[in-house]
Enzyme design. Structure first.
Site, short mmCIF file in Angstrom:
data_model
loop_
_atom_site.label_atom_id
_atom_site.label_comp_id
_atom_site.label_asym_id
_atom_site.label_seq_id
_atom_site.Cartn_x
_atom_site.Cartn_y
_atom_site.Cartn_z
CG HIS A 71 36.66 53.88 28.15
ND1 HIS A 71 37.85 53.68 28.78
CD2 HIS A 71 35.72 53.23 28.92
CE1 HIS A 71 37.66 52.94 29.87
NE2 HIS A 71 36.38 52.65 29.97
CG ASP A 112 43.67 52.57 24.50
OD1 ASP A 112 43.70 51.33 24.57
OD2 ASP A 112 42.78 53.27 25.00
CG HIS A 140 44.57 58.23 31.74
ND1 HIS A 140 44.04 58.20 33.00
CD2 HIS A 140 44.23 57.07 31.15
CE1 HIS A 140 43.43 57.06 33.18
NE2 HIS A 140 43.51 56.34 32.08
N1 ACO Z 1 45.29 65.35 22.12
C1 ACO Z 1 45.31 66.70 22.16
N2 ACO Z 1 44.94 67.42 23.23
C2 ACO Z 1 44.49 66.76 24.30
C3 ACO Z 1 44.44 65.35 24.32
C4 ACO Z 1 44.86 64.64 23.18
N3 ACO Z 1 44.84 63.31 23.14
N4 ACO Z 1 43.95 64.95 25.52
C5 ACO Z 1 43.71 66.07 26.21
N5 ACO Z 1 44.04 67.15 25.48
C6 ACO Z 1 43.98 68.56 25.91
C7 ACO Z 1 42.53 69.05 25.97
O1 ACO Z 1 42.13 69.59 24.74
C8 ACO Z 1 42.62 70.06 27.07
O2 ACO Z 1 43.23 71.22 26.55
P1 ACO Z 1 42.76 72.69 27.04
O3 ACO Z 1 43.12 72.73 28.50
O4 ACO Z 1 43.52 73.63 26.19
O5 ACO Z 1 41.28 72.73 26.80
C9 ACO Z 1 43.63 69.45 28.05
O6 ACO Z 1 44.47 68.62 27.25
C10 ACO Z 1 42.99 68.65 29.17
O7 ACO Z 1 42.25 67.59 28.58
P2 ACO Z 1 40.78 67.14 29.01
O8 ACO Z 1 40.00 66.80 27.78
O9 ACO Z 1 40.21 68.12 29.98
O10 ACO Z 1 41.12 65.83 29.80
P3 ACO Z 1 40.09 64.71 30.23
O11 ACO Z 1 40.61 64.14 31.50
O12 ACO Z 1 38.70 65.21 30.22
O13 ACO Z 1 40.17 63.63 29.05
C11 ACO Z 1 40.87 61.81 27.72
C12 ACO Z 1 40.93 62.48 29.11
C13 ACO Z 1 39.40 61.59 27.32
C14 ACO Z 1 41.52 60.44 27.82
C15 ACO Z 1 41.59 62.72 26.70
O14 ACO Z 1 42.93 62.90 27.08
C16 ACO Z 1 41.50 62.15 25.29
O15 ACO Z 1 40.50 62.39 24.60
N6 ACO Z 1 42.55 61.40 24.82
C17 ACO Z 1 42.49 60.80 23.52
C18 ACO Z 1 41.65 59.55 23.55
C19 ACO Z 1 42.36 58.42 24.27
O16 ACO Z 1 43.53 58.13 24.04
N7 ACO Z 1 41.59 57.75 25.13
C20 ACO Z 1 42.09 56.59 25.88
C21 ACO Z 1 42.19 56.92 27.34
S1 ACO Z 1 42.87 55.57 28.22
C22 ACO Z 1 41.62 54.45 28.32
O17 ACO Z 1 40.48 54.74 28.34
C23 ACO Z 1 42.00 53.07 28.37
#
Ligand code: ACO
Length: 439
Positions: free
Chosen positions: A267, A362, A306
């Site tokens: 987050h 971010d 996201h």
């Molecule tokens: N890098 C690589 N792969 C990713 C990323 C990433 N940053 N984000 C999502 N994916 C992939 C997942 O592995 C998943 O792949 P799959 O379908 O093969 O399993 C797919 O994309 C869908 O992702 P989910 O994890 O299901 O998406 P979710 O909505 O649960 O998570 C989150 C969202 C937590 C923000 C995620 O994208 C993440 O961890 N990003 C990196 C951390 C980040 O930048 N957080 C800041 C968010 S903005 C904020 O809070 C202000």
């Protein structure tokens, strides 16, 4: 039959018709779907609330597919370009932009609350020299609850507004003191005559080698970054604010819970992780190997992806522009070139395209903060200062919403059926193992 949804239960052949309001059916209506009269009824299962609305809200609108973000109906880009942080904070809290008189009163009210008790300073001095600034912020917000017992009257409108003004006035002071504490520097009292962001910079850098960073262009950049971070509908920390607040805990305790949720690397902690990631990548030549590692699941591309945005995060676009203005003053942070190349390569790659993974807020914010002299440990704190406004607006909406009750999800129990305790368990006779452990 318009605006209704009919579900057929194939177990019984019965039909159930539900009213659809805003493309939503009420989960409680599902409980009417029963196999037998004494059946509990059907529930919906939604880990991580992927498709569950927990409230009606009039504060923030997001269309994740189109990349739209609005506070109280106004586009984020217009607010960031033409308003100040206190004006937008007023808008988010009160629902309308202030006129000149309302703005004067709002600023005066915030200034009154720009101060903290000496005991709070002493409390903060108790932290270790290397305490994480988010840990200090979370704990100090909770500690404020003990200073303001009147804040428990959460249903009283005047108390709500008083707490809101207090927290918005005090949170930059706690954040700045946490920073000064970690540097071994004395605390700088707020200068309420300055603008909100300017005053924060004053408390960080006055009488320090970084005093030159108190620059009007940087203060406006921080003001814009604050606007971008004010609210983002039902994200993890806002949901925590509402969940804690729903028990009628006072707003200081509730906001400590929200700030704790923000601290996680998935987050608000993500911008700190982005900088660590850029440091690890080191140079543009290393990007392809890093991207390959992401695709093989060894690590995430931090600052990408996201839950709601499946398009470019509009805040990331504004931050990228603000970065250029900051670099005019501070000199170019080399990491921006690395980040832009990382973005270019990722956005052309099937892995990221097919999953609709774009830069989020971010991805670039940490790079600006670093150019402004702020270190990675402070980034999430910088997120928490403006997000406090959103948390408080959402908390007030929750408290005043007659449809809300204490938050209490259901579960699907998948553990053991009833079991008999082993005979060896007799109260008062500790087992050999536990005796050995205490020896
Ligand atoms: N890098 C690589 N792969 C990713 C990323 C990433 N940053 N984000 C999502 N994916 C992939 C997942 O592995 C998943 O792949 P799959 O379908 O093969 O399993 C797919 O994309 C869908 O992702 P989910 O994890 O299901 O998406 P979710 O909505 O649960 O998570 C989150 C969202 C937590 C923000 C995620 O994208 C993440 O961890 N990003 C990196 C951390 C980040 O930048 N957080 C800041 C968010 S903005 C904020 O809070 C202000």
């Amino acid at each position: 039959m318009e605006n209704t949804v009919t579900i057929i239960d194939n177990r019984t052949g019965k039909q159930y018709t539900f009213t659809d309001t805003h493309d939503t059916i009420r989960a409680m209506d599902l409980r009417n779907i029963k196999v037998a009269p004494d059946d509990f009824g059907m529930m919906s299962y939604d880990p991580a609330f992927m498709n569950t609305a927990s409230c009606e809200s009039r504060i923030t609108f997001i269309d994740g597919d189109k990349g739209i973000l609005r506070y109280r109906g106004y586009d984020i880009a217009d607010l960031a370009e033409r308003c100040s942080f206190p004006q937008v904070a007023y808008l988010v809290i009160h629902g309308e932009l202030p006129d000149a008189e309302q703005e004067r009163e709002w600023l005066a009210a915030l200034r009154i609350h720009m101060g903290i008790f000496e005991n709070i300073k002493k409390f903060m001095e108790g932290f270790r020299y290397d305490a994480h600034p988010m840990g200090m912020l979370v704990s100090t917000l909770a500690a404020l609850s003990t200073f303001y017992p009147d804040s428990r009257h959460v249903r009283d409108h005047e108390t709500q507004m008083h707490c809101i003004r207090r927290i918005i006035g005090k949170i930059p002071i706690i954040a700045a003191y946490g920073y000064r504490h970690s540097k071994g520097l004395d605390y700088i009292s707020p200068e309420p005559k300055l603008g909100y962001a300017e005053n924060f910079m004053h408390m960080l850098w006055d009488r320090s080698p970084l005093e030159h960073l108190k620059h009007p262009v940087l203060a406006r950049a921080l003001d814009v970054l604050f606007i971008l971070h004010i609210d983002h509908e039902q994200n993890c920390s806002t949901n925590a604010m509402r969940a804690v607040g729903s028990s009628e805990a006072d707003p200081f305790l509730s906001i400590a819970g929200a700030a704790a949720a923000l601290a996680g690397p998935l987050h608000g902690g993500a911008n700190e992780e982005v900088l660590k990631m850029l440091d690890e990548i080191g140079s543009i030549d290393n990007i392809p190997a890093f991207i390959q590692g992401v695709k093989e699941g060894h690590h995430k591309l931090m600052g990408f992806g996201h839950r709601v945005y499946k398009n470019y995060d509009p805040r990331a676009r504004i931050i990228k522009r603000t970065a250029e203005e900051v670099f005019e003053v501070t000199g170019r942070n080399k990491k921006i070139d690395l980040a832009m190349e990382l973005e270019r390569i990722a956005l052309a790659d099937e892995y990221f395209v097919s999953r609709k993974l774009y830069p989020n807020v971010d991805f670039y914010s940490g790079i600006i903060y670093e150019a402004m002299g702020l270190e990675a440990k402070m980034f999430t704190v910088l997120f928490a200062i403006p997000r406090a406004v959103g948390w408080l607006a959402q908390w007030q909406e929750l408290i005043n919403d007659p449809a809300q009750k204490i938050a209490r999800p259901r579960q699907i129990y998948t553990g053991y059926e009833r079991r008999k305790l082993p005979d060896s368990y007799t109260y008062g006779a500790p087992s050999e193992e536990s005796l050995a452990y205490t020896r």
